[in-house]
Design an enzyme around this catalytic site. Sequence first.
Site, PDB file in Angstrom:
ATOM      1  N   SER A   1       0.824  -1.195   0.000  1.00 14.34           N
ATOM      2  CA  SER A   1       0.000   0.000   0.000  1.00 14.34           C
ATOM      3  C   SER A   1       0.867   1.257   0.000  1.00 14.34           C
ATOM      4  CB  SER A   1      -0.919  -0.002   1.230  1.00 14.34           C
ATOM      5  OG  SER A   1      -1.739   1.145   1.248  1.00 14.34           O
TER       6      SER A   1
ATOM      7  N   LYS B   1       0.493   2.284  -7.020  1.00 18.65           N
ATOM      8  CA  LYS B   1      -0.237   1.474  -8.017  1.00 18.65           C
ATOM      9  C   LYS B   1      -1.340   2.295  -8.686  1.00 18.65           C
ATOM     10  CE  LYS B   1      -1.408  -1.684  -5.047  1.00 18.65           C
ATOM     11  NZ  LYS B   1      -0.720  -1.144  -3.852  1.00 18.65           N
TER      12      LYS B   1
ATOM     13  N   ASP C   1      -8.046  -1.646  -6.432  1.00 18.08           N
ATOM     14  CA  ASP C   1      -8.014  -2.049  -5.026  1.00 18.08           C
ATOM     15  C   ASP C   1      -8.297  -3.539  -4.820  1.00 18.08           C
ATOM     16  OD1 ASP C   1      -7.519  -1.668  -2.357  1.00 18.08           O
ATOM     17  OD2 ASP C   1      -9.582  -1.099  -1.884  1.00 18.08           O
TER      18      ASP C   1
ATOM     19  N   ARG D   1      18.620  -7.580 -15.070  1.00 13.79           N
ATOM     20  CA  ARG D   1      19.078  -6.623 -16.079  1.00 13.79           C
ATOM     21  C   ARG D   1      18.835  -7.122 -17.500  1.00 13.79           C
ATOM     22  NH1 ARG D   1      23.014  -3.119 -13.871  1.00 13.79           N
ATOM     23  NH2 ARG D   1      23.029  -2.158 -15.948  1.00 13.79           N
TER      24      ARG D   1
END
Length: 329
Positions: free
Chosen positions: A164, A168, A186, A253
Site C-alpha cells: 500500500s 499502483k 483495489d 538486467r
Amino acid sequence: MSDKKITVLDLLDLELSGHDALNLKCIAGRRGLPRSITVAEINRPGLALSGFYENFSSQRVQVFGRGEVAYLQKLHKENNIEYIQKFFASQMPCCIFTYNLEPTDDFRLIAEENCIPLLQTDLTSAEFSNRIIRVFSNIFAPKQTLHGVLVEVYGIGILLSGHSGVGKSETALELVERGHRLVADDIIDIRCVNGNILLGRGANTLISHHMEIRGLGIINISQLYGVGAIRDQKEVQLIVDLSDWDSTKEYDRLGTDQKYRELLGVKVPVIEIPVRPGRNLPIIIEAAAMNERLKNMGYNSAKDFNQNVLKWIETGDAKTAYNGNDDSY
C-alpha cells in the site's frame, strides 16, 4: 463434484444478456426451485428414458431436445409411464426443454409429484448447451481475491501489485491518461475459467471503476475519461510487482530468467519494477506489455539478445574487441 452450488431459482434469476442469455422460464414443478445444482455439466437423458440407467448422471441438469420430446410423446401414446416414474426417482436438479417444446401431460404430472422443476427456453439445443456450459464455467470457476489494480495495456491484462502506498493507483491513472483502460482498482476477483484462463474483475462492480488517489480522494474514471477508458473484466496475462528501490538488491538486467507467480494453479509471468523518483513507470509498463505481446507471438527479446552475443563470441570478434589492434602494448 464441486463443493459450490446454486439453486434452480438462482439459475432463473441470473441477469444475463446478449449471447449469454438463457431465456429460461418455469413451466412446472415450482416447489422444486430451491433444488441445488452442484455440477457444472448437463446431460441428455435419452438412454435413461428408454430404461438404461447405468452411469446415469442424475446430478446434472437434464436437457430435452426434439429427440427426447418425440420419445416422451411415444411413451404417452403407449400409456407407458413406468420409465418416466423411474426417471424422476433419480431426483435430478431440473429438466430444461429447448425449442420452446412442451412436455407431455403425464411427464408434467409426475414432475409435479416429485417436486422437480421443468424449465423451458426458446433456444436450440446446441445453442442452449453452449450458453449454459459457459454460464456454469463462470459460476463454478475457482476464485481468489487479490489486492491490486488491474489495467489493460495494448490488449494485455496487467495486474499491478505491491504494498500500500507504492503508487499502483497513480501509475494506473497515468496509463488511463495515456489511452489505456482500467478494469478495477483495489480489490480484484480472479476466476480460473477452462482450467487455464484467469479472468479478473472488480470485487464490487458498482465501485470497481472508481479510484482512490491519495491527496485527491475518490474519482470516477468512467465519468472523467469516458466509457472507453474502462472495461468490466480482462484476462490476467502479466503481473507487474512494484516495490521500493533497494540499492543493495540485485535486479534483473537481461530478462532471460522469467519469473512466474501461481494463481489458482495457473502460472502468470511476473516482472518486478523498482520504484524511485525520476522513473517513468507508465512507459516501462507499456514497454513490458508490448514485450509480452511479442513473447506471445513467439519472439523473446532477451533470448534473441543472448543468442546474438554467443554468436559474436564464437566468431572471435569479441576477442579482437577486447585485445584491441594496437600492438604497442
